[in-house]
Design a protein around this motif. Structure first.
Motif, PDB file in Angstrom:
ATOM      1  N   ALA A 353     -35.528  16.300  -7.933  1.00 13.42           N
ATOM      2  CA  ALA A 353     -34.073  16.492  -7.744  1.00 13.42           C
ATOM      3  C   ALA A 353     -33.386  16.439  -9.231  1.00 13.42           C
ATOM      4  O   ALA A 353     -32.446  17.342  -9.272  1.00 13.42           O
ATOM      5  CB  ALA A 353     -33.533  15.119  -7.281  1.00 13.42           C
ATOM      6  N   SER A 354     -33.844  15.842 -10.283  1.00 10.78           N
ATOM      7  CA  SER A 354     -33.332  16.211 -11.609  1.00 10.78           C
ATOM      8  C   SER A 354     -33.646  17.490 -12.131  1.00 10.78           C
ATOM      9  O   SER A 354     -32.436  18.124 -12.463  1.00 10.78           O
ATOM     10  CB  SER A 354     -33.885  15.197 -12.622  1.00 10.78           C
ATOM     11  OG  SER A 354     -33.537  13.720 -12.231  1.00 10.78           O
ATOM     12  N   ALA A 355     -34.724  18.127 -11.795  1.00  9.78           N
ATOM     13  CA  ALA A 355     -34.955  19.658 -12.323  1.00  9.78           C
ATOM     14  C   ALA A 355     -34.142  20.280 -11.677  1.00  9.78           C
ATOM     15  O   ALA A 355     -33.598  21.457 -12.117  1.00  9.78           O
ATOM     16  CB  ALA A 355     -36.304  19.811 -12.023  1.00  9.78           C
ATOM     17  N   MET A 356     -33.999  20.195 -10.291  1.00  9.93           N
ATOM     18  CA  MET A 356     -33.105  21.089  -9.390  1.00  9.93           C
ATOM     19  C   MET A 356     -31.522  21.011  -9.739  1.00  9.93           C
ATOM     20  O   MET A 356     -30.997  21.993  -9.906  1.00  9.93           O
ATOM     21  CB  MET A 356     -33.139  20.776  -7.900  1.00  9.93           C
ATOM     22  CG  MET A 356     -32.451  21.506  -6.774  1.00  9.93           C
ATOM     23  SD  MET A 356     -32.908  23.469  -6.985  1.00  9.93           S
ATOM     24  CE  MET A 356     -34.366  23.368  -6.038  1.00  9.93           C
ATOM     25  N   PHE A 357     -31.165  19.831 -10.065  1.00 17.46           N
ATOM     26  CA  PHE A 357     -29.814  19.305 -10.520  1.00 17.46           C
ATOM     27  C   PHE A 357     -29.581  20.259 -11.701  1.00 17.46           C
ATOM     28  O   PHE A 357     -28.617  21.071 -11.726  1.00 17.46           O
ATOM     29  CB  PHE A 357     -29.725  18.084 -10.730  1.00 17.46           C
ATOM     30  CG  PHE A 357     -28.141  17.674 -11.176  1.00 17.46           C
ATOM     31  CD1 PHE A 357     -27.311  18.577 -10.782  1.00 17.46           C
ATOM     32  CD2 PHE A 357     -27.997  16.480 -11.533  1.00 17.46           C
ATOM     33  CE1 PHE A 357     -25.677  18.052 -10.917  1.00 17.46           C
ATOM     34  CE2 PHE A 357     -26.637  15.985 -11.795  1.00 17.46           C
ATOM     35  CZ  PHE A 357     -25.768  16.723 -11.587  1.00 17.46           C
ATOM     36  N   VAL A 358     -30.508  20.542 -12.830  1.00 22.03           N
ATOM     37  CA  VAL A 358     -30.187  20.966 -13.825  1.00 22.03           C
ATOM     38  C   VAL A 358     -30.191  22.792 -13.799  1.00 22.03           C
ATOM     39  O   VAL A 358     -29.163  23.266 -14.265  1.00 22.03           O
ATOM     40  CB  VAL A 358     -31.216  20.739 -14.942  1.00 22.03           C
ATOM     41  CG1 VAL A 358     -31.048  21.674 -16.212  1.00 22.03           C
ATOM     42  CG2 VAL A 358     -30.902  19.413 -15.295  1.00 22.03           C
ATOM     43  N   ARG A 359     -31.109  23.104 -12.822  1.00 20.35           N
ATOM     44  CA  ARG A 359     -31.119  24.389 -12.474  1.00 20.35           C
ATOM     45  C   ARG A 359     -29.798  24.901 -11.783  1.00 20.35           C
ATOM     46  O   ARG A 359     -29.190  25.981 -12.265  1.00 20.35           O
ATOM     47  CB  ARG A 359     -32.341  24.767 -11.558  1.00 20.35           C
ATOM     48  CG  ARG A 359     -32.637  26.118 -11.267  1.00 20.35           C
ATOM     49  CD  ARG A 359     -33.730  26.436 -10.101  1.00 20.35           C
ATOM     50  NE  ARG A 359     -33.887  27.773  -9.845  1.00 20.35           N
ATOM     51  CZ  ARG A 359     -33.062  28.353  -8.870  1.00 20.35           C
ATOM     52  NH1 ARG A 359     -32.202  27.876  -8.148  1.00 20.35           N
ATOM     53  NH2 ARG A 359     -33.536  29.556  -8.583  1.00 20.35           N
ATOM     54  N   VAL A 360     -29.518  24.255 -11.005  1.00 22.97           N
ATOM     55  CA  VAL A 360     -28.186  24.606 -10.116  1.00 22.97           C
ATOM     56  C   VAL A 360     -27.099  24.446 -10.900  1.00 22.97           C
ATOM     57  O   VAL A 360     -26.192  25.429 -10.897  1.00 22.97           O
ATOM     58  CB  VAL A 360     -27.959  23.573  -8.912  1.00 22.97           C
ATOM     59  CG1 VAL A 360     -26.465  23.625  -8.332  1.00 22.97           C
ATOM     60  CG2 VAL A 360     -29.048  23.842  -7.821  1.00 22.97           C
ATOM     61  N   TYR A 361     -26.816  23.546 -11.881  1.00 27.12           N
ATOM     62  CA  TYR A 361     -25.728  23.430 -12.636  1.00 27.12           C
ATOM     63  C   TYR A 361     -25.560  24.632 -13.616  1.00 27.12           C
ATOM     64  O   TYR A 361     -24.605  24.997 -13.969  1.00 27.12           O
ATOM     65  CB  TYR A 361     -25.914  22.167 -13.587  1.00 27.12           C
ATOM     66  CG  TYR A 361     -24.447  21.848 -14.362  1.00 27.12           C
ATOM     67  CD1 TYR A 361     -23.377  21.037 -13.629  1.00 27.12           C
ATOM     68  CD2 TYR A 361     -24.150  22.234 -15.482  1.00 27.12           C
ATOM     69  CE1 TYR A 361     -22.238  20.996 -14.327  1.00 27.12           C
ATOM     70  CE2 TYR A 361     -23.016  22.221 -16.218  1.00 27.12           C
ATOM     71  CZ  TYR A 361     -22.113  21.410 -15.560  1.00 27.12           C
ATOM     72  OH  TYR A 361     -20.838  21.084 -16.320  1.00 27.12           O
TER      73      TYR A 361
END
Length: 390
Positions: A353-361
């Motif tokens: 979730a942390s990795a996806m959060f950064v990618r999405v942001y």
């Protein structure tokens, strides 16, 4: 470098612990509000319009709508809105009306200058007219308890607030990584809502008095905006208006085999809505993304360095210390889930979730529009729709 890493790791674990404490306080707040609701006799509850925009073919939609149509609120006017009369959701509503004849079906037509959900919602408000003193707005894919509407309207009825909000939780029906990561993201937003500084209306479960709807120009706002809740949050923050959190108004979202693109697109919309409507919170979200991603990344590099004999013993020790603290905090977070998964799966879901959060942001930084339900919106300041393409 290690001291900077320790500072970031400590801030991350501290924030997660603070949110866990806020979450543990929610049942007491829910019990207090429920007791206060019980002091209000049935004849004192004003007529409320339950306004539900409906679209798509979600597998849980029929069950979710039935749970909303079975509310124990004494005077409730359910209004279900679709864009057209031919779409699958419209056919489902007509079937439900046979069992729930009090439910009204409104065909809104296609939006021209705002998000389709906003357009549907406003047509529902127009259908309610002056019959209702309170407007309750809900999504159509989450399961509700029988007292959901009472919980959500209680603070308004008691005169404590003009606006109230609930939220939802994910009932993960499997232990797949994407399903658990989605559950974590929703839980994070729910616990942020528990902090007064971050409490804002959520379109899936929010209510307001008819007087407040008119006083704050909500109709005029939504008629030109891409989204309902974040645009309203921006308006209320600017006016210093309090939004009351109702922990008992908690919808349940069942998830199993959650698809990666669905999760990614959902997360991207949440971030984009904040970018366009509440840019200050979007910037804070960027700091949160950095705070979530940096410590795990440093820990991974430190452990890899230790395995390859190119790192320091201090870095490896710091990584192990951080992972132990993170595991302890995330163990507490598991108690907020209906069915707590194995800890190692939960921790892995957190990292994903942390990795996806950064990618999405990062993807939202250059974005100038939103794609939602097959519609492409070019969005301007404050979430105003500049152009839309079907």
């Amino acid at each position: 470098m290690i001291w900077f890493w320790l500072l970031a790791a400590g801030a991350q674990c501290g924030l997660l612990y603070l949110l866990a404490r806020a979450g543990r306080a929610l049942p007491q707040r829910e019990a207090r509000q429920a007791a206060e609701n019980c002091t209000v006799p049935d004849e004192k509850w004003p007529k409320a319009a339950l306004i539900i925009p409906v679209a798509g073919e979600h597998p849980n939609m029929a069950a979710a709508l039935k749970s909303l149509l079975c509310q124990d609120y004494p005077r409730l006017l359910p209004i279900l809105i679709t864009a057209t009369a031919e779409e699958p959701a419209a056919r489902l509503i007509r079937d439900l009306q046979k069992e729930y004849p009090a439910a009204r079906h409104v065909v809104a037509g296609k939006a021209q200058q705002c998000g389709q959900k906003n357009h549907n919602t406003l047509q529902g408000v127009a259908a309610a007219g002056k019959e209702a003193e309170v407007y309750v707005f809900c999504d159509s894919t989450h399961l509700a308890r029988p007292d959901f509407v009472r919980c959500l309207t209680g603070p308004i009825v008691r005169g404590e607030a003009a606006f109230s909000t609930g939220y939802h939780m994910v009932d993960a029906r499997d232990e797949q990584t994407v399903t658990l990561a989605y559950a974590f993201c929703v839980l994070l937003l729910r616990l942020l809502q528990a902090l007064a500084v971050f409490t804002q209306p959520w379109g899936g479960a929010m209510a307001m008095s008819r007087a407040a709807f008119r006083e704050y120009g909500v109709a005029e706002l939504w008629a030109r905006n891409v989204v309902d809740d974040c645009s309203l949050a921006g308006l209320l923050l600017g006016r210093g208006v309090h939004v009351c959190l109702c922990p008992g108004a908690l919808l349940r979202t069942e998830a199993a085999g959650h698809a990666l693109p669905v999760w990614r697109d959902w997360m991207e919309r949440q971030v984009l809505f904040l970018k366009f409507c509440v840019p200050g919170q979007w910037l804070l979200l960027g700091l949160l993304a950095l705070l979530m991603a940096l410590p795990p990344l440093c820990a991974g590099l430190a452990l890899l360095g230790g395995l390859l004999n190119v790192g320091s013993a201090a870095a490896v020790f710091t990584a192990l210390l951080y992972l132990a603290a993170l595991a302890a905090v995330l163990y507490v977070w598991r108690e907020f889930l209906p069915a707590p998964p194995p800890l190692w799966r939960w921790i892995w879901a957190y990292f994903c979730a942390s990795a996806m959060f950064v990618r999405v942001y990062c993807r939202t930084i250059p974005a100038r529009g939103i794609i939602w339900h097959g519609l492409s919106y070019t969005v301007g300041q404050g979430g105003t729709v500049l152009r839309m393409q079907r």
